[in-house]
Design a protein around this motif. Structure first.
Motif, PDB file in Angstrom:
ATOM      1  N   ALA A 128      -3.466 -14.770   0.911  1.00 39.52           N
ATOM      2  CA  ALA A 128      -4.412 -14.554  -0.186  1.00 39.52           C
ATOM      3  C   ALA A 128      -3.727 -14.904  -1.505  1.00 39.52           C
ATOM      4  N   PRO A 129      -4.398 -15.631  -2.399  1.00 40.56           N
ATOM      5  CA  PRO A 129      -3.772 -16.001  -3.664  1.00 40.56           C
ATOM      6  C   PRO A 129      -3.612 -14.813  -4.602  1.00 40.56           C
ATOM      7  N   GLY A 130      -2.498 -14.786  -5.311  1.00 35.66           N
ATOM      8  CA  GLY A 130      -2.265 -13.719  -6.268  1.00 35.66           C
ATOM      9  C   GLY A 130      -0.800 -13.411  -6.422  1.00 35.66           C
ATOM     10  N   THR A 131      -0.484 -12.549  -7.362  1.00 33.39           N
ATOM     11  CA  THR A 131       0.883 -12.118  -7.606  1.00 33.39           C
ATOM     12  C   THR A 131       1.316 -11.168  -6.504  1.00 33.39           C
ATOM     13  N   PRO A 132       2.420 -11.449  -5.807  1.00 35.18           N
ATOM     14  CA  PRO A 132       2.871 -10.528  -4.756  1.00 35.18           C
ATOM     15  C   PRO A 132       3.066  -9.120  -5.317  1.00 35.18           C
ATOM     16  N   CYS A 133       2.661  -8.135  -4.525  1.00 34.50           N
ATOM     17  CA  CYS A 133       2.756  -6.742  -4.972  1.00 34.50           C
ATOM     18  C   CYS A 133       3.253  -5.884  -3.815  1.00 34.50           C
ATOM     19  N   HIS A 134       4.331  -5.146  -4.060  1.00 33.72           N
ATOM     20  CA  HIS A 134       4.877  -4.226  -3.073  1.00 33.72           C
ATOM     21  C   HIS A 134       4.288  -2.843  -3.326  1.00 33.72           C
ATOM     22  N   VAL A 135       3.671  -2.261  -2.294  1.00 35.42           N
ATOM     23  CA  VAL A 135       3.006  -0.966  -2.415  1.00 35.42           C
ATOM     24  C   VAL A 135       3.694   0.008  -1.464  1.00 35.42           C
ATOM     25  N   SER A 136       3.987   1.209  -1.956  1.00 34.45           N
ATOM     26  CA  SER A 136       4.679   2.187  -1.125  1.00 34.45           C
ATOM     27  C   SER A 136       4.260   3.597  -1.512  1.00 34.45           C
ATOM     28  N   GLY A 137       4.606   4.536  -0.643  1.00 34.13           N
ATOM     29  CA  GLY A 137       4.314   5.938  -0.887  1.00 34.13           C
ATOM     30  C   GLY A 137       4.515   6.732   0.384  1.00 34.13           C
ATOM     31  N   ARG A 138       4.032   7.976   0.360  1.00 31.27           N
ATOM     32  CA  ARG A 138       4.123   8.842   1.533  1.00 31.27           C
ATOM     33  C   ARG A 138       2.758   9.456   1.808  1.00 31.27           C
ATOM     34  N   ILE A 139       2.484   9.655   3.093  1.00 31.62           N
ATOM     35  CA  ILE A 139       1.313  10.416   3.505  1.00 31.62           C
ATOM     36  C   ILE A 139       1.794  11.828   3.802  1.00 31.62           C
ATOM     37  N   ARG A 140       1.197  12.794   3.154  1.00 28.68           N
ATOM     38  CA  ARG A 140       1.579  14.166   3.427  1.00 28.68           C
ATOM     39  C   ARG A 140       0.356  15.071   3.424  1.00 28.68           C
ATOM     40  N   SER A 141       0.533  16.238   3.993  1.00 28.22           N
ATOM     41  CA  SER A 141      -0.531  17.229   4.013  1.00 28.22           C
ATOM     42  C   SER A 141      -0.482  18.057   2.736  1.00 28.22           C
ATOM     43  N   THR A 142      -1.511  18.855   2.500  1.00 31.01           N
ATOM     44  CA  THR A 142      -1.562  19.653   1.271  1.00 31.01           C
ATOM     45  C   THR A 142      -0.479  20.723   1.237  1.00 31.01           C
ATOM     46  N   ASP A 143       0.113  21.046   2.390  1.00 35.00           N
ATOM     47  CA  ASP A 143       1.221  22.009   2.390  1.00 35.00           C
ATOM     48  C   ASP A 143       2.565  21.335   2.139  1.00 35.00           C
ATOM     49  N   GLY A 144       2.537  20.021   1.882  1.00 32.88           N
ATOM     50  CA  GLY A 144       3.749  19.283   1.571  1.00 32.88           C
ATOM     51  C   GLY A 144       4.424  18.640   2.761  1.00 32.88           C
ATOM     52  N   SER A 145       3.985  18.964   3.964  1.00 29.63           N
ATOM     53  CA  SER A 145       4.639  18.408   5.147  1.00 29.63           C
ATOM     54  C   SER A 145       4.237  16.955   5.347  1.00 29.63           C
ATOM     55  N   GLU A 265      10.275  -9.841 -12.702  1.00 31.43           N
ATOM     56  CA  GLU A 265      10.555 -11.278 -12.637  1.00 31.43           C
ATOM     57  C   GLU A 265      11.838 -11.459 -11.845  1.00 31.43           C
ATOM     58  N   GLY A 266      11.684 -11.922 -10.609  1.00 31.10           N
ATOM     59  CA  GLY A 266      12.846 -12.065  -9.753  1.00 31.10           C
ATOM     60  C   GLY A 266      13.452 -10.714  -9.415  1.00 31.10           C
ATOM     61  N   GLY A 267      14.762 -10.690  -9.219  1.00 34.56           N
ATOM     62  CA  GLY A 267      15.438  -9.438  -8.915  1.00 34.56           C
ATOM     63  C   GLY A 267      15.310  -9.046  -7.452  1.00 34.56           C
ATOM     64  N   THR A 268      15.537  -7.767  -7.197  1.00 39.61           N
ATOM     65  CA  THR A 268      15.515  -7.243  -5.832  1.00 39.61           C
ATOM     66  C   THR A 268      14.350  -6.288  -5.656  1.00 39.61           C
ATOM     67  N   PRO A 275      12.439 -11.640  -4.250  1.00 40.52           N
ATOM     68  CA  PRO A 275      11.272 -12.457  -4.576  1.00 40.52           C
ATOM     69  C   PRO A 275      11.592 -13.519  -5.618  1.00 40.52           C
ATOM     70  N   ARG A 276      10.957 -14.653  -5.476  1.00 44.77           N
ATOM     71  CA  ARG A 276      11.081 -15.702  -6.484  1.00 44.77           C
ATOM     72  C   ARG A 276       9.913 -15.589  -7.451  1.00 44.77           C
ATOM     73  N   GLY A 277      10.195 -15.630  -8.731  1.00 43.86           N
ATOM     74  CA  GLY A 277       9.137 -15.573  -9.725  1.00 43.86           C
ATOM     75  C   GLY A 277       8.604 -14.166  -9.925  1.00 43.86           C
ATOM     76  N   ALA A 278       7.383 -14.093 -10.436  1.00 42.63           N
ATOM     77  CA  ALA A 278       6.780 -12.805 -10.808  1.00 42.63           C
ATOM     78  C   ALA A 278       6.290 -12.059  -9.576  1.00 42.63           C
ATOM     79  N   TRP A 279       6.455 -10.739  -9.619  1.00 38.50           N
ATOM     80  CA  TRP A 279       5.905  -9.868  -8.593  1.00 38.50           C
ATOM     81  C   TRP A 279       5.671  -8.499  -9.215  1.00 38.50           C
ATOM     82  N   ALA A 280       5.013  -7.636  -8.505  1.00 39.78           N
ATOM     83  CA  ALA A 280       4.677  -6.314  -9.029  1.00 39.78           C
ATOM     84  C   ALA A 280       4.955  -5.259  -7.970  1.00 39.78           C
ATOM     85  N   SER A 281       4.956  -4.006  -8.389  1.00 41.99           N
ATOM     86  CA  SER A 281       5.140  -2.910  -7.447  1.00 41.99           C
ATOM     87  C   SER A 281       4.308  -1.709  -7.881  1.00 41.99           C
ATOM     88  N   MET A 282       3.815  -0.981  -6.905  1.00 40.23           N
ATOM     89  CA  MET A 282       3.049   0.238  -7.125  1.00 40.23           C
ATOM     90  C   MET A 282       3.520   1.274  -6.110  1.00 40.23           C
TER      91      MET A 282
END
Length: 298
Positions: A128-145, A265-268, A275-282
């Motif tokens: 799919a065309p667009g700026t690469p984006c790395h998305v991450s997080g955790r799934i947890r329950s309301t009690d924190g587990s 822009e680049g980096g790790t 990544p080469r060029g522009a990218w994003a993270s959430m």
């Protein structure tokens, strides 16, 4: 009230009472309650606005167009429900009253069952065309587990504001499903969401235009998360700073779902790639409410 007006009002009430009586023997009690309420409100609406024959015929033609446009790739009736706010109201009516759980929002018309499964950390953009984006997080329950092994369906539009199902052919891009790790962690690559208009070349778009409203949705990613013992979560992550956050065409924005997208822009990248060029993270955690059983009709 004159005699003529009294007779007209009595005739109108008699029609409604006759229709209600016809549905009073509906065997299923929930269906009976729904139908009697629907008929009562629908008839009251027609009386309140003094609906004309021409307006009724226009409404029938409007719904007929929606039906003709609806197929396996486009659901015009969901769009109508969305722009009228009924979809979000239904979400609110059925949302678990559980403090700390991630807020739910609309499913939208572009969800696809059985999206391809990708490995944890994989790329669901699939070209799919667009700026690469790395998305991450955790799934947890309301009690924190942590909720290990939770199944995530993720889908989003490309940089042109289009979902894969809006293109001809059967290519799947910008969507996929993956499993959280044992600690509830999830991570994947996609493309950075951009704002886009909902399909507005049909009845839903005509309605928005007639009412002076726009068709734009702010940039977002869709998530559907399922795990045993928890309520299914359907939500979005919205990109902070989007100019359409305060006028979403389908009323889906919630402040708690607005997330900063960091630009690089680049980096790790977080996964160690270069990544080469522009990218994003959430990054954002998703919190599931426990499933204590559903109320009737939910």
């Amino acid at each position: 009230m004159s005699g003529a007006h009294e007779n007209a009002a009595e005739r109108e009430r008699a029609i409604t009472e006759e229709v209600l009586a016809a549905f009073s023997a509906t065997p299923d009690p929930r269906l009976r309650a729904i139908m009697r309420s629907l008929i009562g409100h629908l008839h009251a609406f027609a009386r309140e606005v003094r609906l004309t024959d021409r307006e009724w015929q226009t409404a029938i033609a409007f719904l007929t167009r929606a039906g003709h446009l609806t197929d396996e790739r486009r659901q015009e009736f969901i769009l109508l429900s969305d722009v009228l706010g009924l979809s979000m109201l239904t979400v609110a009516l059925n949302a678990p009253d559980t403090p700390g759980a991630t807020e739910a929002t609309v499913l939208g018309p572009f969800f696809v069952d059985d999206a391809p499964e990708i490995p944890l950390g994989g790329d669901l953009a699939q070209g799919a065309p667009g700026t690469p984006c790395h998305v991450s997080g955790r799934i947890r329950s309301t009690d924190g587990s942590p909720v290990g092994g939770a199944l995530l369906d993720v889908w989003g539009a490309d940089e042109d504001g289009l979902y894969d199902v809006q293109y001809p052919g059967e290519h799947c891009a910008g969507r996929g499903r993956l499993r959280a790790d044992p600690d509830g962690g999830f991570r994947f690559w996609t493309v950075l969401p951009t704002p886009y208009p909902i399909p507005h070349d049909g009845p839903a778009g005509d309605l928005l235009t007639a009412c002076g409203r726009g068709p734009m949705r702010p940039a977002h990613l869709h998530f559907k998360v399922t795990a045993p013992g928890h309520r299914t979560l359907i939500t979005h992550l919205f990109v902070a700073g989007d100019p359409h956050l305060d006028r979403d065409a389908v009323f889906g924005v919630r402040d708690s779902l607005v997330v900063e997208a960091e630009h690089h822009e680049g980096g790790t990248a977080p996964d160690g790639s270069q990544p080469r060029g522009a990218w994003a993270s959430m990054t954002h955690d998703l919190v599931l409410a426990p499933d204590h059983g559903s109320a009737p009709g939910r």
